[in-house]
Enzyme design. Structure first.
Site, PDB file in Angstrom:
ATOM      1  N   LYS A   1       0.936  -1.308   0.121  1.00 54.32           N
ATOM      2  CA  LYS A   1      -0.032   0.211   0.070  1.00 54.32           C
ATOM      3  C   LYS A   1       0.942   1.340  -0.015  1.00 54.32           C
ATOM      4  O   LYS A   1       1.465   1.521   0.887  1.00 54.32           O
ATOM      5  CB  LYS A   1      -0.977  -0.067   1.493  1.00 54.32           C
TER       6      LYS A   1
ATOM      7  N   SER B   1       4.554   7.755  10.270  1.00 52.02           N
ATOM      8  CA  SER B   1       4.574   8.385  11.261  1.00 52.02           C
ATOM      9  C   SER B   1       4.087   7.580  12.670  1.00 52.02           C
ATOM     10  O   SER B   1       3.450   6.690  12.749  1.00 52.02           O
ATOM     11  CB  SER B   1       3.486   9.535  11.259  1.00 52.02           C
TER      12      SER B   1
ATOM     13  N   GLY C   1       1.467   4.437  13.352  1.00 52.21           N
ATOM     14  CA  GLY C   1       2.145   3.334  13.809  1.00 52.21           C
ATOM     15  C   GLY C   1       1.656   2.957  15.090  1.00 52.21           C
ATOM     16  O   GLY C   1       1.419   1.374  15.524  1.00 52.21           O
TER      17      GLY C   1
ATOM     18  N   GLU D   1       8.784   1.443  11.483  1.00 58.23           N
ATOM     19  CA  GLU D   1       9.556   2.090  11.257  1.00 58.23           C
ATOM     20  C   GLU D   1       9.140   3.566  11.379  1.00 58.23           C
ATOM     21  O   GLU D   1       8.502   3.866  10.576  1.00 58.23           O
ATOM     22  CB  GLU D   1      10.307   2.040   9.939  1.00 58.23           C
TER      23      GLU D   1
ATOM     24  N   CYS E   1      13.185  10.896   7.501  1.00 57.05           N
ATOM     25  CA  CYS E   1      13.038  10.226   9.034  1.00 57.05           C
ATOM     26  C   CYS E   1      14.232  10.648   9.848  1.00 57.05           C
ATOM     27  O   CYS E   1      14.242  11.004  11.096  1.00 57.05           O
ATOM     28  CB  CYS E   1      12.720   8.919   9.065  1.00 57.05           C
TER      29      CYS E   1
ATOM     30  N   GLU F   1       7.612  15.816  15.549  1.00 54.34           N
ATOM     31  CA  GLU F   1       8.412  15.759  14.095  1.00 54.34           C
ATOM     32  C   GLU F   1       7.475  16.731  13.200  1.00 54.34           C
ATOM     33  O   GLU F   1       6.198  16.459  12.952  1.00 54.34           O
ATOM     34  CB  GLU F   1       8.447  14.245  13.796  1.00 54.34           C
TER      35      GLU F   1
HETATM   36  P1  NAD Z   1       1.687   8.452   7.603  1.00 53.51           P
HETATM   37  O1  NAD Z   1       1.545   7.826   8.754  1.00 53.51           O
HETATM   38  O2  NAD Z   1       0.657   9.666   7.383  1.00 53.51           O
HETATM   39  O3  NAD Z   1       1.463   7.532   6.331  1.00 53.51           O
HETATM   40  C1  NAD Z   1       2.583   6.357   6.124  1.00 53.51           C
HETATM   41  C2  NAD Z   1       1.466   5.372   5.106  1.00 53.51           C
HETATM   42  O4  NAD Z   1       0.533   4.840   6.092  1.00 53.51           O
HETATM   43  C3  NAD Z   1       0.886   5.758   4.037  1.00 53.51           C
HETATM   44  O5  NAD Z   1       0.831   4.889   3.143  1.00 53.51           O
HETATM   45  C4  NAD Z   1      -0.595   6.141   4.523  1.00 53.51           C
HETATM   46  O6  NAD Z   1      -1.389   6.107   3.524  1.00 53.51           O
HETATM   47  C5  NAD Z   1      -0.714   4.949   5.535  1.00 53.51           C
HETATM   48  N1  NAD Z   1      -1.866   5.189   6.515  1.00 53.51           N
HETATM   49  C6  NAD Z   1      -2.101   6.226   7.061  1.00 53.51           C
HETATM   50  N2  NAD Z   1      -3.111   6.005   8.060  1.00 53.51           N
HETATM   51  C7  NAD Z   1      -3.356   4.658   8.094  1.00 53.51           C
HETATM   52  C8  NAD Z   1      -4.098   3.872   8.758  1.00 53.51           C
HETATM   53  N3  NAD Z   1      -4.933   4.148   9.512  1.00 53.51           N
HETATM   54  N4  NAD Z   1      -3.790   2.216   8.576  1.00 53.51           N
HETATM   55  C9  NAD Z   1      -2.873   1.826   7.752  1.00 53.51           C
HETATM   56  N5  NAD Z   1      -2.252   2.733   6.930  1.00 53.51           N
HETATM   57  C10 NAD Z   1      -2.380   3.964   7.124  1.00 53.51           C
HETATM   58  O7  NAD Z   1       3.362   9.073   7.181  1.00 53.51           O
HETATM   59  P2  NAD Z   1       3.752   9.955   6.169  1.00 53.51           P
HETATM   60  O8  NAD Z   1       3.380  11.447   6.154  1.00 53.51           O
HETATM   61  O9  NAD Z   1       3.403   9.369   4.761  1.00 53.51           O
HETATM   62  O10 NAD Z   1       5.443   9.860   6.208  1.00 53.51           O
HETATM   63  C11 NAD Z   1       6.217  10.605   7.153  1.00 53.51           C
HETATM   64  C12 NAD Z   1       6.501   9.738   8.400  1.00 53.51           C
HETATM   65  O11 NAD Z   1       7.430   8.445   7.940  1.00 53.51           O
HETATM   66  C13 NAD Z   1       7.389  10.659   9.133  1.00 53.51           C
HETATM   67  O12 NAD Z   1       7.110  10.406  10.567  1.00 53.51           O
HETATM   68  C14 NAD Z   1       8.919  10.005   9.111  1.00 53.51           C
HETATM   69  O13 NAD Z   1       9.751  10.171  10.000  1.00 53.51           O
HETATM   70  C15 NAD Z   1       8.379   8.520   8.829  1.00 53.51           C
HETATM   71  N6  NAD Z   1       9.532   7.589   8.210  1.00 53.51           N
HETATM   72  C16 NAD Z   1      10.121   6.695   8.873  1.00 53.51           C
HETATM   73  C17 NAD Z   1      11.245   6.062   8.382  1.00 53.51           C
HETATM   74  C18 NAD Z   1      12.101   4.952   8.914  1.00 53.51           C
HETATM   75  O14 NAD Z   1      12.643   4.231   8.303  1.00 53.51           O
HETATM   76  N7  NAD Z   1      11.872   5.007  10.290  1.00 53.51           N
HETATM   77  C19 NAD Z   1      11.535   6.102   6.839  1.00 53.51           C
HETATM   78  C20 NAD Z   1      10.631   7.026   6.291  1.00 53.51           C
HETATM   79  C21 NAD Z   1       9.668   7.768   6.837  1.00 53.51           C
END
Ligand code: NAD
Length: 478
Positions: free
Chosen positions: A179, A233, A237, A254, A288, A375
């Site tokens: 996804k 995020s 998570g 992650e 991240c 963040e």
């Molecule tokens: P997000 O949590 O908004 O979305 C991430 C993914 O989760 C997207 O595909 C989104 O559609 C999906 N999602 C959102 N709500 C969901 C739910 N209720 N159930 C299942 N899936 C859902 O994050 P973002 O804005 O896309 O990304 C930014 C975040 O990702 C930051 O916090 C960043 O630090 C983190 N990140 C972490 C790493 C790592 O390796 N630790 C790497 C890259 C990004």
């Protein structure tokens, strides 16, 4: 401008076929660089997710029957095809993220290298043997697949994010449902097309596009998903951990960071300014591992601040991914200023057609304030003063997150002490807060994750279970 590799409508890949979503709904995807429409992608719902999970479940046993060497060989073909087309991949990434060509090509190469690294693991895939207290008992630990893996990813580096999950998940003998982020459907579509072209069996990789709350949540809650591997995020998570935890599915998270870079009084200030700028503002701070906190010793604070702010004003920033993202970042800065934080530069939208936030440097934030602890995922960083090493370390560790950290110092003693005491999954001495490669494990402590490491051979632990095999022989029956 159109990129030929991006179709006007991006459907789901289910059971080897690209198809529109069952609901018939679509999501518009705009170019961050100028706000124009790039394409539209499937707005999938629970029915699409169920079809994809069912296809994965059907395909998985046969895929797992192949040797891991042959699975690795096929994954290598995907990586090699991507290498032939790295220029085109970079164009897709640049169009849907607004990144510079240099960053986009770097990301294409990082994804390809991950594929090649993982393919090679098919010829290692080492287990272990161990001793037993009973005589003539041979005990070995071997890896086995989990079944169906749900792979949910962020938009920030779309191709590497896909590669980091899909390659090891498939190598280990799982089938997967990916996804992608609703903000970056095109990279996932490109990757899916490459998989079909090299002959990955139908159903081994399925791609379901859509919103997190709809397609993402349906995937997490699907009872036939054995593993949820998530990059995103901490807020999302946390929900995923609860939802998948209810049925005791394996969950790898992650998550985010509020990464700090320390500038000591013995640092080379040219290097320190260079690394701080790169860490804070490359990819518009949408990493991240971005340095969103910069902790500077009193003795060099004024000098560093002057040079850093001058560099920030000149920094060739990329756009953020979407208009809501831009609004969220500027709102957070506005709220911080109302609480007494000063803006040294930036804090506003650039006069460009796309979603550009000026590189922003803040000062005087309370370490307990929201701006210091949450963040932002944008080109915003905060300067903090520290009297000495101990105070700097305390500021760095005073965070809910613990992903990466860096220190600029000429002292091996400070460097070693920092590496020992900092609460982070990755520590860098005299470099930026980021820098990871396919053979290195990556992940964080505290709210940056749940203890798993992605990439490296560590990723194999996410996508497989250990099985202990005991074989008893009887020498008298030889
Ligand atoms: P997000 O949590 O908004 O979305 C991430 C993914 O989760 C997207 O595909 C989104 O559609 C999906 N999602 C959102 N709500 C969901 C739910 N209720 N159930 C299942 N899936 C859902 O994050 P973002 O804005 O896309 O990304 C930014 C975040 O990702 C930051 O916090 C960043 O630090 C983190 N990140 C972490 C790493 C790592 O390796 N630790 C790497 C890259 C990004």
């Amino acid at each position: 401008m159109t990129v030929p590799a991006i179709p006007a409508e991006i459907g789901n890949l289910v059971d080897g076929r690209f198809a529109p979503p069952a609901s018939g709904g679509w999501l518009d995807k705009h170019r961050p660089a100028d706000g124009t429409l790039l394409c539209r992608a499937a707005r999938s719902g629970a029915d699409d997710v169920a079809a994809a999970v069912a296809a994965a479940r059907r395909a998985q046993p046969e895929w797992a029957e192949r040797t891991v060497v042959s699975r690795g060989d096929l994954l290598r073909e995907i990586a090699l095809l991507m290498r032939e087309r790295r220029g085109e991949i970079a164009e897709v990434v640049a169009a849907e993220t607004g990144k510079s060509p240099a960053l986009a090509i770097g990301e294409a190469d990082a994804a390809i290298e991950m594929g090649l690294f993982v393919a090679g693991e098919g010829r290692r895939f080492y287990g272990r043997t161990t001793t037993a207290s009973m005589p003539h008992r041979q005990v070995s630990a071997v890896r086995q697949p989990l079944g169906v893996a749900a792979l949910i990813i962020s938009f920030n580096t779309p191709m590497p994010n896909i590669a980091w999950k899909v390659f090891p998940a498939l190598l280990c003998g799982n089938a997967a449902v990916l996804k992608p982020s609703e903000d970056t459907p095109a990279s996932a579509h490109y990757f899916a097309t490459a998989c079909c072209e090299v002959g990955l069996p139908a159903g081994v990789l399925n791609v379901v596009h859509g919103l997190g709350a709809e397609a993402g949540a349906a995937l997490v809650e699907h009872s036939d998903v054995d593993l949820v591997s998530f990059t995103g995020s901490a807020a999302t998570g946390r929900w995923i951990n609860e939802a998948a935890g209810r049925r005791l599915a394996k969950v790898c998270l992650e998550l985010g960071g509020k990464n700090a870079l320390v500038v000591c009084d013995d640092a080379d200030l040219d290097d320190a300014v260079h690394w701080a700028l790169q860490s804070a503002f490359s990819n518009a701070g949408q990493r991240c591992a971005s340095a969103s906190r910069i902790v500077v010793f009193d003795a060099v604070y004024e000098e560093f601040r002057g040079r850093f702010v001058a560099g920030a004003r000149e920094f060739p920033v990329d756009p953020v991914i979407s208009e809501p993202s831009l609004e969220r970042v500027l709102d957070a800065v506005r709220r911080a200023t109302e609480q007494g934080t000063s803006v040294l530069c930036g804090g506003e939208r650039l006069a460009e057609p796309g979603w550009y936030v000026a590189p922003t440097v803040l000062e005087g934030a309370d370490p307990a304030a929201d701006i210091s602890r949450s963040e932002l995922f944008g080109p915003v960083t905060i300067l903090y003063r520290a009297q000495d090493f101990e105070e700097a370390l305390a500021i760095v560790n005073d965070s809910p997150y613990g992903l990466t950290a860096a220190i600029q110092t000429a002292s091996v003693h400070r460097a070693m002490r920092f590496a020992e005491k900092v609460e982070a999954g990755v520590v860098v001495v005299n470099g930026g807060t980021h820098g990871s490669e396919p053979h290195m494990g990556f992940g964080g402590v505290k709210q940056s994750g749940t203890g798993w490491r992605e990439a490296g051979v560590e990723a194999l632990d996410v996508y497989s279970d250990w099985k202990y095999v005991h074989v008893v022989s009887d020498p008298s029956r030889v």
